[in-house]
Design a protein around this motif. Structure first.
Motif, PDB file in Angstrom:
ATOM      1  N   PRO A  81      -2.766  14.572  11.543  1.00  0.00           N
ATOM      2  CA  PRO A  81      -3.749  13.596  12.018  1.00  0.00           C
ATOM      3  C   PRO A  81      -3.545  12.196  11.450  1.00  0.00           C
ATOM      4  CG  PRO A  81      -4.698  14.846  10.253  1.00  0.00           C
ATOM      5  CD  PRO A  81      -3.310  15.411  10.481  1.00  0.00           C
ATOM      6  N   GLY A  82      -2.565  12.029  10.562  1.00  0.00           N
ATOM      7  CA  GLY A  82      -2.404  10.696  10.002  1.00  0.00           C
ATOM      8  C   GLY A  82      -1.294  10.615   8.980  1.00  0.00           C
ATOM      9  N   ARG A  83      -1.180   9.421   8.389  1.00  0.00           N
ATOM     10  CA  ARG A  83      -0.134   9.141   7.402  1.00  0.00           C
ATOM     11  C   ARG A  83      -0.705   8.369   6.223  1.00  0.00           C
ATOM     12  NH1 ARG A  83       5.107   9.924   8.865  1.00  0.00           N
ATOM     13  NH2 ARG A  83       5.449  10.576  10.998  1.00  0.00           N
ATOM     14  N   LEU A  84      -0.070   8.575   5.062  1.00  0.00           N
ATOM     15  CA  LEU A  84      -0.464   7.914   3.811  1.00  0.00           C
ATOM     16  C   LEU A  84       0.664   7.055   3.265  1.00  0.00           C
ATOM     17  CD1 LEU A  84      -2.110  10.645   1.535  1.00  0.00           C
ATOM     18  CD2 LEU A  84      -3.235   8.717   2.620  1.00  0.00           C
ATOM     19  N   TRP A  85       0.276   5.921   2.720  1.00  0.00           N
ATOM     20  CA  TRP A  85       1.182   5.044   1.973  1.00  0.00           C
ATOM     21  C   TRP A  85       0.493   4.695   0.658  1.00  0.00           C
ATOM     22  CZ3 TRP A  85       0.413   4.805   7.125  1.00  0.00           C
ATOM     23  CH2 TRP A  85       1.521   4.676   7.975  1.00  0.00           C
ATOM     24  N   THR A  86       1.248   4.540  -0.396  1.00  0.00           N
ATOM     25  CA  THR A  86       0.715   3.992  -1.642  1.00  0.00           C
ATOM     26  C   THR A  86       1.639   2.876  -2.110  1.00  0.00           C
ATOM     27  OG1 THR A  86       1.855   5.620  -3.014  1.00  0.00           O
ATOM     28  CG2 THR A  86      -0.437   6.126  -2.395  1.00  0.00           C
ATOM     29  N   PHE A  87       1.080   2.007  -2.928  1.00  0.00           N
ATOM     30  CA  PHE A  87       1.852   0.898  -3.468  1.00  0.00           C
ATOM     31  C   PHE A  87       1.329   0.584  -4.859  1.00  0.00           C
ATOM     32  CE2 PHE A  87       2.294  -3.680  -4.276  1.00  0.00           C
ATOM     33  CZ  PHE A  87       3.674  -3.789  -4.234  1.00  0.00           C
ATOM     34  N   GLU A  88       2.261   0.477  -5.797  1.00  0.00           N
ATOM     35  CA  GLU A  88       1.940   0.051  -7.165  1.00  0.00           C
ATOM     36  C   GLU A  88       2.853  -1.124  -7.475  1.00  0.00           C
ATOM     37  OE1 GLU A  88       2.032   1.788 -11.716  1.00  0.00           O
ATOM     38  OE2 GLU A  88       2.306   3.165 -10.032  1.00  0.00           O
ATOM     39  N   ALA A  89       2.253  -2.269  -7.755  1.00  0.00           N
ATOM     40  CA  ALA A  89       3.029  -3.481  -8.028  1.00  0.00           C
ATOM     41  C   ALA A  89       3.889  -3.301  -9.279  1.00  0.00           C
ATOM     42  CB  ALA A  89       2.096  -4.674  -8.206  1.00  0.00           C
ATOM     43  N   PHE A 100       3.966   7.455  -1.874  1.00  0.00           N
ATOM     44  CA  PHE A 100       4.009   7.888  -0.475  1.00  0.00           C
ATOM     45  C   PHE A 100       4.415   6.704   0.377  1.00  0.00           C
ATOM     46  CE2 PHE A 100       0.694  10.533  -2.426  1.00  0.00           C
ATOM     47  CZ  PHE A 100       1.256  11.780  -2.208  1.00  0.00           C
ATOM     48  N   ASP A 101       5.270   6.957   1.349  1.00  0.00           N
ATOM     49  CA  ASP A 101       5.706   5.886   2.242  1.00  0.00           C
ATOM     50  C   ASP A 101       5.660   6.410   3.678  1.00  0.00           C
ATOM     51  OD1 ASP A 101       6.600   3.441   3.101  1.00  0.00           O
ATOM     52  OD2 ASP A 101       8.662   3.718   2.429  1.00  0.00           O
ATOM     53  N   GLY A 102       4.447   6.482   4.226  1.00  0.00           N
ATOM     54  CA  GLY A 102       4.253   7.025   5.568  1.00  0.00           C
ATOM     55  C   GLY A 102       4.259   8.533   5.602  1.00  0.00           C
ATOM     56  N   ALA A 103       3.857   9.166   4.501  1.00  0.00           N
ATOM     57  CA  ALA A 103       3.853  10.632   4.418  1.00  0.00           C
ATOM     58  C   ALA A 103       2.829  11.230   5.381  1.00  0.00           C
ATOM     59  CB  ALA A 103       3.545  11.076   2.993  1.00  0.00           C
ATOM     60  N   GLU A 104       3.245  12.239   6.126  1.00  0.00           N
ATOM     61  CA  GLU A 104       2.339  12.917   7.060  1.00  0.00           C
ATOM     62  C   GLU A 104       1.320  13.747   6.315  1.00  0.00           C
ATOM     63  OE1 GLU A 104       4.512  15.376   9.785  1.00  0.00           O
ATOM     64  OE2 GLU A 104       4.786  13.712  11.170  1.00  0.00           O
ATOM     65  N   LEU A 105       0.089  13.726   6.815  1.00  0.00           N
ATOM     66  CA  LEU A 105      -0.924  14.687   6.374  1.00  0.00           C
ATOM     67  C   LEU A 105      -0.598  15.975   7.123  1.00  0.00           C
ATOM     68  CD1 LEU A 105      -4.086  12.439   6.693  1.00  0.00           C
ATOM     69  CD2 LEU A 105      -2.937  13.105   4.586  1.00  0.00           C
ATOM     70  N   ARG A 106      -0.176  17.002   6.389  1.00  0.00           N
ATOM     71  CA  ARG A 106       0.264  18.246   7.015  1.00  0.00           C
ATOM     72  C   ARG A 106      -0.853  19.280   7.014  1.00  0.00           C
ATOM     73  NH1 ARG A 106       4.160  18.004   3.086  1.00  0.00           N
ATOM     74  NH2 ARG A 106       3.726  20.160   2.549  1.00  0.00           N
TER      75      ARG A 106
END
Length: 191
Positions: A81-89, A100-106
């Motif tokens: 149903p969606g995708r996750l991204w995270t970012f840490e400067a 996560f870089d566009g990881a699917e919610l499985r």
């Protein structure tokens, strides 16, 4: 109308009113549980940062941000149903990081047949769901992503990985817990 007989008795009228009230209440509840309104449109995402309090965070920096795209109509299906991204400067000692870089919610298919798929997390949450999600690093262990669709229109995401208790374990095998409070925004959350 027949002569000498009223159209409806008082008891019948009260039943009719009660029935109408039940129909309105049912329609209202159905509208409240309609999760399609949580779906993001193109060029939209849910954006937010990790909860800063250390009791709500393990194995993640207080600088981590998250982006989520969601098609809430697929929450109960076999497709993501969606995708996750995270970012840490980046810091002086560490480069920028994207867990996560566009990881699917499985979807976890057996959950559809288990009471765990109906878990509750308190007032203010319209719906709670559970998915598996894999980090960008190929050898890192997968995690669980708990999604809570909130009555205020936001989404909470909790990331959980039991990980290894070995203090020398690779970073991709260490325990993780992080709670993110996300709100819908235009764009890609700045990353």
């Amino acid at each position: 109308m027949r002569a000498g007989r009223p159209w409806k008795t008082g008891k019948q009228a009260r039943r009719g009113i009660l029935f109408a009230q039940l129909l309105v209440a049912g329609a209202t509840l159905a509208g409240c549980n309609d999760v399609a309104r949580f779906s993001t449109h193109p060029h939209e995402a849910y954006c937010g940062a990790i909860t800063l309090g250390s009791p709500f965070r393990e194995g993640m920096s207080p600088r981590v941000q998250m982006r989520l795209t969601l098609d809430a109509t697929r929450l109960d299906g076999d497709e993501s149903p969606g995708r996750l991204w995270t970012f840490e400067a980046a810091t002086q000692t560490r480069p920028e990081r994207r867990l996560f870089d566009g990881a699917e919610l499985r979807p976890i298919r057996p959950l559809a047949h288990d009471p765990l798929s109906q878990f509750e997390m308190g007032d203010g949450r319209v719906r709670n769901t559970l998915f598996a999600v894999s980090p960008s690093e190929p050898l890192a262990e997968a995690m669980l992503a708990f999604l809570s669709l909130r009555s205020d229109g936001g989404v909470e995401v909790r990331l959980v990985r039991a990980g290894s208790e070995d203090p020398d374990a690779d970073e991709g095998r260490r325990p993780i817990f992080g709670m993110f409070s996300l709100v819908r925004r235009e764009g890609e959350c700045g990353f």
